[in-house]
Enzyme design. Structure first.
Site, PDB file in Angstrom:
ATOM      1  CB  SER A 164      -1.246   0.121   1.243  1.00 12.77           C
ATOM      2  OG  SER A 164      -1.351   1.583   1.667  1.00 12.77           O
ATOM      3  CE1 TYR A 220      -3.972  -2.057   5.329  1.00  7.60           C
ATOM      4  CE2 TYR A 220      -3.254  -0.136   4.948  1.00  7.60           C
ATOM      5  CZ  TYR A 220      -3.627  -1.199   4.176  1.00  7.60           C
ATOM      6  OH  TYR A 220      -3.810  -1.771   2.527  1.00  7.60           O
TER       7      TYR A 220
HETATM    8  P1  NAD Z   1     -11.265  -6.306   1.228  1.00  4.34           P
HETATM    9  O1  NAD Z   1     -12.135  -6.039   2.582  1.00  4.34           O
HETATM   10  O2  NAD Z   1     -12.973  -5.577   0.404  1.00  4.34           O
HETATM   11  O3  NAD Z   1     -11.055  -7.702   0.595  1.00  4.34           O
HETATM   12  C1  NAD Z   1      -9.960  -8.644   1.754  1.00  4.34           C
HETATM   13  C2  NAD Z   1     -10.527 -10.060   2.099  1.00  4.34           C
HETATM   14  O4  NAD Z   1      -9.442 -10.797   2.646  1.00  4.34           O
HETATM   15  C3  NAD Z   1     -11.496 -10.103   2.020  1.00  4.34           C
HETATM   16  O5  NAD Z   1     -12.232 -11.621   1.010  1.00  4.34           O
HETATM   17  C4  NAD Z   1     -11.312 -11.209   2.980  1.00  4.34           C
HETATM   18  O6  NAD Z   1     -12.123 -12.071   3.728  1.00  4.34           O
HETATM   19  C5  NAD Z   1      -9.754 -11.842   2.772  1.00  4.34           C
HETATM   20  N1  NAD Z   1      -9.180 -12.183   4.501  1.00  4.34           N
HETATM   21  C6  NAD Z   1      -9.056 -11.177   5.448  1.00  4.34           C
HETATM   22  N2  NAD Z   1      -8.268 -11.925   6.837  1.00  4.34           N
HETATM   23  C7  NAD Z   1      -8.349 -13.068   5.938  1.00  4.34           C
HETATM   24  C8  NAD Z   1      -7.025 -13.638   6.754  1.00  4.34           C
HETATM   25  N3  NAD Z   1      -7.047 -14.028   7.944  1.00  4.34           N
HETATM   26  N4  NAD Z   1      -7.184 -14.467   5.792  1.00  4.34           N
HETATM   27  C9  NAD Z   1      -7.014 -15.091   3.953  1.00  4.34           C
HETATM   28  N5  NAD Z   1      -8.148 -14.326   3.990  1.00  4.34           N
HETATM   29  C10 NAD Z   1      -8.212 -12.551   4.538  1.00  4.34           C
HETATM   30  O7  NAD Z   1     -10.117  -5.666   0.941  1.00  4.34           O
HETATM   31  P2  NAD Z   1      -9.669  -5.105  -0.034  1.00  4.34           P
HETATM   32  O8  NAD Z   1      -9.810  -3.328  -0.471  1.00  4.34           O
HETATM   33  O9  NAD Z   1      -9.659  -5.958  -1.426  1.00  4.34           O
HETATM   34  O10 NAD Z   1      -8.138  -5.357  -0.121  1.00  4.34           O
HETATM   35  C11 NAD Z   1      -7.203  -6.495  -0.385  1.00  4.34           C
HETATM   36  C12 NAD Z   1      -5.889  -5.569  -0.560  1.00  4.34           C
HETATM   37  O11 NAD Z   1      -5.411  -4.715  -0.867  1.00  4.34           O
HETATM   38  C13 NAD Z   1      -5.350  -5.392   0.917  1.00  4.34           C
HETATM   39  O12 NAD Z   1      -4.169  -6.133   1.705  1.00  4.34           O
HETATM   40  C14 NAD Z   1      -5.994  -4.208   1.747  1.00  4.34           C
HETATM   41  O13 NAD Z   1      -4.747  -4.063   2.606  1.00  4.34           O
HETATM   42  C15 NAD Z   1      -5.266  -3.516   0.091  1.00  4.34           C
HETATM   43  N6  NAD Z   1      -5.119  -2.784  -0.088  1.00  4.34           N
HETATM   44  C16 NAD Z   1      -6.377  -1.316   0.270  1.00  4.34           C
HETATM   45  C17 NAD Z   1      -6.411  -0.670  -0.009  1.00  4.34           C
HETATM   46  C18 NAD Z   1      -8.087   0.129  -0.203  1.00  4.34           C
HETATM   47  O14 NAD Z   1      -8.309   1.103   0.218  1.00  4.34           O
HETATM   48  N7  NAD Z   1      -9.001  -0.816   0.073  1.00  4.34           N
HETATM   49  C19 NAD Z   1      -4.937  -0.158  -0.570  1.00  4.34           C
HETATM   50  C20 NAD Z   1      -3.902  -0.012  -0.521  1.00  4.34           C
HETATM   51  C21 NAD Z   1      -3.765  -1.016  -0.054  1.00  4.34           C
END
Ligand code: NAD
Length: 255
Positions: A147, A160
Site C-alpha cells: 500500500s 497497518y
Molecule cells: P476487502 O476487505 O474488500 O477484501 C479483503 C479480503 O481478504 C476479503 O475477502 C477477506 O475475507 C480476506 N481476508 C481477510 N482476512 C483474511 C485472512 N486472515 N486470511 C485469508 N483471507 C482473509 O479489502 P480490499 O480493499 O480488497 O484489500 C485487498 C488488499 O489490498 C489488502 O491487502 C489491502 O490492505 C490492500 N490495499 C487496499 C486498499 C484500499 O483502499 N482498499 C489500499 C491499498 C492496499
C-alpha cells in the site's frame, strides 16, 4: 521473444489470497480472463468469485484458509499441488485495515497483533509454502499487495503502515534470495480503492472529500485499475523485474 508473447499467461496456475471480494476477486477474474487456472483462497467461501471464473470458462478450486495460520496455509498449498501439480503465480492480497483508528497511545496490543498477523505474517507464510513449491517446479512470480501506507505514514494507522512497510522489505529480501530459483518477487502499492475496506471512509462525505483532495486524480481507484499491474508482473513482459514496488496511486506519492 516475439512481442505478441509478452503478456501471454495461458495455462498458468495462479493462487490469489483474499479472493472472495474486493481487489482479490478483481485480480482472480483478471487472471482467469487471461487464461490462468485459479486457486481461490479466503477465510470465507469465495463462491461468487468462483462463479465468475467459471462463467469465463476457466478452472478454479476454492480453499478456505486463514493466511495467518501455518497449518491452514500448508493445507492450502497441498490442495493446490494435488489439483494442478504446481503454482506459477502467487498474489498475496488478503489483508485487513486498521480496526479502530484509536490514538496509538491507547491502541490495544491485540489490534496491533491481529493486523501484523494477517498482513505480514500471512504474506510471509504464503511466500514460504508456495515459494517452496516454486523452487521445486523451477520458478514463478510472487506479487505482494502492499500500500502507499507502506511508504508514507498514516495518522492512527501504525499497525497497518508497519505491516505494509514490512511487506515491502519482505518482498525485496525474497527477491534477492530467490532470484537464483527463477522466482521473481514484487510488490504493488495501491492508494485508496473503492472496496469494502474503505466503505467506512467513503460513508462520510467530509472524510472522503478530505482524502480525495490529497490525490492529484481526485478520486479513489477502482480495483480493476490494479489488475493490469498484476498481469504485467505475472507475465513474461516482466521477466527481468524483481524486488520492485509498483505504485498505483493516482499521483498521490508524486507530490
Ligand atoms: P476487502 O476487505 O474488500 O477484501 C479483503 C479480503 O481478504 C476479503 O475477502 C477477506 O475475507 C480476506 N481476508 C481477510 N482476512 C483474511 C485472512 N486472515 N486470511 C485469508 N483471507 C482473509 O479489502 P480490499 O480493499 O480488497 O484489500 C485487498 C488488499 O489490498 C489488502 O491487502 C489491502 O490492505 C490492500 N490495499 C487496499 C486498499 C484500499 O483502499 N482498499 C489500499 C491499498 C492496499
Amino acid at each position: 521473444m516475439n512481442a505478441s508473447e509478452l503478456f501471454k499467461l495461458e495455462g498458468q496456475i495462479a493462487l490469489v489470497t483474499g479472493s472472495a471480494q474486493g481487489l482479490g476477486r478483481e485480480i482472480a477474474v483478471g487472471l482467469a480472463q487471461s487464461g490462468c487456472s485459479l486457486v481461490l483462497a479466503d477465510v470465507v467461501d469465495p463462491a461468487e468469485t468462483a462463479r465468475q471464473v467459471a462463467e469465463i470458462g476457466s478452472r478454479s478450486i476454492s480453499v478456505k484458509a486463514d493466511v495467518s495460520d501455518e497449518a491452514q496455509i500448508k493445507n492450502m498449498v497441498e490442495k493446490a499441488i494435488s489439483e494442478y501439480k504446481k503454482v506459477d503465480i502467487l498474489v498475496n492480497n488478503a489483508g485487513i485495515s486498521q480496526l479502530s483508528f484509536t490514538a496509538t497511545e491507547d491502541l490495544p496490543v491485540e489490534e496491533w497483533d491481529k493486523i501484523l498477523d494477517v498482513n505480514l505474517r500471512g504474506t510471509f507464510l504464503c511466500c514460504k509454502h508456495v515459494g517452496k513449491q516454486m523452487i521445486a517446479s523451477g520458478g514463478g512470480s510472487i506479487i505482494n499487495i502492499s500500500s502507499t501506507a507502506g511508504i508514507t505514514g498514516v495518522v492512527r494507522a501504525p499497525a497497518y503502515c508497519a505491516s505494509k512497510a514490512g511487506t515491502i522489505l519482505l518482498t525485496k529480501s525474497l527477491a534477492i534470495e530467490w532470484a537464483r530459483y527463477h522466482i521473481r518477487v514484487n510488490a504493488i502499492a495501491p492508494h485508496y480503492l473503492e472496496t469494502e475496506l474503505t466503505k467506512g471512509l467513503r460513508a462520510s462525505e467530509k472524510v472522503y472529500d478530505s482524502l480525495v483532495k490529497q490525490i492529484p486524480m481526485r478520486r479513489f481507484a477502482k480495483p480493476a485499475e490494479i489488475v493490469g499491474t498484476v498481469l504485467h508482473l505475472s507475465a513474461p513482459a516482466s521477466s527481468y523485474i524483481t524486488g520492485t514496488v509498483n505504485v498505483v496511486d493516482g499521483g498521490y506519492l508524486a507530490q
